[in-house]
Structure formats: structure tokens, C-alpha cells
Design an enzyme around this catalytic site. Sequence first.
Site, short mmCIF file in Angstrom:
data_model
loop_
_atom_site.label_atom_id
_atom_site.label_comp_id
_atom_site.label_asym_id
_atom_site.label_seq_id
_atom_site.Cartn_x
_atom_site.Cartn_y
_atom_site.Cartn_z
N GLN A 1 -7.46 -2.14 -1.26
CA GLN A 1 -8.47 -3.18 -1.35
C GLN A 1 -9.51 -3.11 -0.24
O GLN A 1 -10.69 -3.38 -0.46
CB GLN A 1 -7.79 -4.54 -1.38
CG GLN A 1 -8.62 -5.63 -2.01
CD GLN A 1 -7.77 -6.84 -2.33
OE1 GLN A 1 -7.43 -7.61 -1.43
NE2 GLN A 1 -7.44 -7.02 -3.59
N PHE A 2 -9.10 -2.78 0.98
CA PHE A 2 -10.01 -2.49 2.09
C PHE A 2 -9.42 -1.30 2.85
O PHE A 2 -8.20 -1.17 2.95
CB PHE A 2 -10.14 -3.68 3.04
CG PHE A 2 -10.91 -4.84 2.47
CD1 PHE A 2 -12.28 -4.94 2.66
CD2 PHE A 2 -10.28 -5.81 1.73
CE1 PHE A 2 -12.99 -6.01 2.13
CE2 PHE A 2 -10.98 -6.89 1.20
CZ PHE A 2 -12.34 -6.98 1.39
N ALA A 3 -10.29 -0.45 3.39
CA ALA A 3 -9.81 0.73 4.12
C ALA A 3 -8.92 0.34 5.29
O ALA A 3 -8.04 1.11 5.69
CB ALA A 3 -10.98 1.56 4.61
N ASP A 4 -9.11 -0.85 5.83
CA ASP A 4 -8.28 -1.34 6.93
C ASP A 4 -6.82 -1.44 6.54
O ASP A 4 -5.93 -1.45 7.40
CB ASP A 4 -8.76 -2.72 7.36
CG ASP A 4 -10.26 -2.80 7.56
OD1 ASP A 4 -11.00 -2.53 6.59
OD2 ASP A 4 -10.72 -3.14 8.66
N TYR A 5 -6.54 -1.56 5.24
CA TYR A 5 -5.16 -1.74 4.76
C TYR A 5 -4.49 -0.42 4.39
O TYR A 5 -3.38 -0.42 3.87
CB TYR A 5 -5.15 -2.65 3.52
CG TYR A 5 -5.77 -4.01 3.71
CD1 TYR A 5 -5.94 -4.56 4.98
CD2 TYR A 5 -6.17 -4.75 2.61
CE1 TYR A 5 -6.51 -5.80 5.14
CE2 TYR A 5 -6.74 -6.01 2.76
CZ TYR A 5 -6.91 -6.52 4.03
OH TYR A 5 -7.48 -7.76 4.19
N ILE A 6 -5.15 0.70 4.63
CA ILE A 6 -4.61 1.98 4.19
C ILE A 6 -3.51 2.50 5.11
O ILE A 6 -2.72 3.36 4.73
CB ILE A 6 -5.75 3.03 4.08
CG1 ILE A 6 -5.34 4.16 3.12
CG2 ILE A 6 -6.13 3.59 5.46
CD1 ILE A 6 -6.49 5.07 2.77
N PRO B 1 -0.51 1.44 6.18
CA PRO B 1 0.88 1.50 5.71
C PRO B 1 1.15 2.68 4.78
O PRO B 1 2.30 3.09 4.61
CB PRO B 1 1.07 0.16 4.98
CG PRO B 1 0.08 -0.75 5.62
CD PRO B 1 -1.11 0.11 5.91
N HIS C 1 -11.45 -6.08 8.08
CA HIS C 1 -12.10 -5.76 6.81
C HIS C 1 -13.34 -4.90 7.03
O HIS C 1 -14.23 -4.88 6.18
CB HIS C 1 -12.50 -7.04 6.07
CG HIS C 1 -11.35 -7.90 5.66
ND1 HIS C 1 -10.70 -8.74 6.54
CD2 HIS C 1 -10.72 -8.05 4.47
CE1 HIS C 1 -9.73 -9.38 5.91
NE2 HIS C 1 -9.72 -8.97 4.65
N GLU D 1 0.82 -1.21 0.00
CA GLU D 1 0.00 0.00 0.00
C GLU D 1 0.86 1.27 0.00
O GLU D 1 0.54 2.24 -0.70
CB GLU D 1 -0.94 0.00 1.20
CG GLU D 1 -2.09 -0.99 1.10
CD GLU D 1 -1.68 -2.43 1.37
OE1 GLU D 1 -2.46 -3.34 1.04
OE2 GLU D 1 -0.58 -2.63 1.93
#
Length: 334
Positions: A79-84, A86, A126, A57
Site C-alpha cells: 500500500q505504501f513503500a514504507d510498508y515493504i 516486513p 508514508h 506484507e
Amino acid sequence: MNMIEAINSALDCVLASDRNVLIFGQDVGYFGGVFRATDGLQRKHGRDRVFDAPITEAGIVAAAVGMGAYGKRPVVEIQFADYIYPATDQLISEAARMRYRTGGEWWSPITVRSPYGGGIYGGQTHSQSPEGIFTHVAGLKTVIPSNPHDAKGLLIAAIEDDDPVLFFEPKRLYNGPFDGHHDRPVQSWAGHPASAVPAEHYRIELGKAKIARPGEALTMLAYGTMVHVALAAAQEAGVDVEVIDLRTLIPLDLQTITTSVEKTGRCIVVHEATRTCGFGAELAALVQEHCFYALEAPVMRVTGWDTPYPHAFEWEYFPGPARVARAIRQIIEV
């Protein structure tokens, strides 16, 4: 169109109208995105305009910042806001500050799309709603649509904007509006007024809220999925509630908010994110500052809990019509 189709149509329109628009992220090319929002775009516009990126990310957003500085208009998908998270350093330290630190010589016309929020049994990693983190950052714009028509017009406006925009897509609304009751069949957008999405290019100006339901007794501020919860709660409570769909959090349409609260004298803020330091706290403060002498009751908030997203208690955490309706009745009685 449903919301996924409207987003796909928006991306198709800007790819066709501007050669500088590029789309990339995890699985957005050949596969068409985990939610199929980019389905068919690589086949139509080519692998040099719509392409896949590694699972990094920070690298995705960093590349977008560089591309934007050199005249491209990258649209990236997290892909999911949870991964933003980084990518927060690139968003906060680079994208948000580019125009300011260079005195307008360089800018960062990037759009970061990301499915966000709960309601699909996605679990803790997620289902998060991180908008409050980014609305705090000067230089970033934050957009959260509540229906297909707005999603397309707002996304086109975001991509054509010269500043970085975070475009959070409530995945619970991808296929249909949400009535707040998880034990009922999923609704379809078919026949819903907001599903009438023109095929052609159109824009909805950022920073302009919409009155989703006019009323005289109470103002309710909501965005994304919670707009549908607010509408259902108003009907359940039997109160003449005015529901305002904020659409964009930053820039915020303060004029529409204050005009409504000065008329009704009461205000409830509804959002899915955690309560403490959620965007509702900012909204409540602004209403108090600008409408103090019109208020007949304290500003109330109905929100998620101050806990990590509780997968086992998702529907208790998720503000629903019954919980919001109780707040409506409580504030009316003050």
C-alpha cells in the site's frame, strides 16, 4: 490519462491477455486500492483474479513467490513503500534468488507495485524512498516511471518479465506532473505530451532510459518525480542541460548515460532519497569510472537529507528547482 488511470489500464490489459496474471494486496479488490489504481478490475475480471489480502506484507509477497514458481504471474500491491520492509526477506532471500539457486528450473515472475516518495504531506511512514536498498540486491529489477505513458508501458513489461520487479510509483505524480513548488496549484496531466496513453497493450523495454530534454552543457540524471524537478531547474538556471529520465534503475541504461556525459563533460544526479548510499552514489561512481577523461568537473548530487523523512520540513527536504538550479550554476562555473 493521468498516472493512476494509466496503471489501471496496464493492469486491465494484462489481466485480459494472460489468465495467469493475478492481482492481490490490501484493499485492491472491492475498494479498488487506496489510490484507486485497481478500481473496477475485480468487477470486470472476477474475485478469483483480483482479490484482497490480509495486512501482512511478508505473507503477500511470500504467496506471490509461491504462485510465481507454479506458473502464475502475480502482481501485488504494497500500500505504501514504507510498508515493504516486513517483506524484504521474501524479496531478497526468495524472489531474487529463485532463478539462481535452482539453476533456472524455477523462477519468480512477480511484480510488486508500491506508491513511494513524498510531497503529499504523508509524514514519516508514508513518504519514504527505499529504492537504494533494493537496487543493491542481485536478481531484483527496479522500475520508477515519471509519467503516465511510461508507467503503462513499463508496468506491462514488468509483469511480462520472468524475473521479480519492484515497480515504485511516485504518488506525487499520480494526478499531475510536479513543478517543484508546493505553494502552487496541483498541475493536471491534461494536455501534457506524456499523458497521451494508448488504450491498447504496449511495452516499454526495461533498461532503456529516455532523453527528456536534449542539451550540450550538462547531463542531469533523474527518475520519477525528480525528472520534473530537473526539467524545471534547467529552465530556471538558463543552462543547456540534457535531462535523462532513467526509468529503470536496474537494469540501468549505462550507454545512454555515458554517451551524454562524454558529450557534455559535466553531470549532476538528482534523487529524493537520502544522500548516503542513495542510488546517486552508484550513478556517480559509474560516471567517474566510464567517463573520467571527459569530465570537466566533479559529479554532483542533489538529494534528500541524511535524516528520517522530516514531516515538518518536507519541502526543504524535497529537492526543488531552486536547489537544483544552484547546483547547475555551481558546476558550470567549475
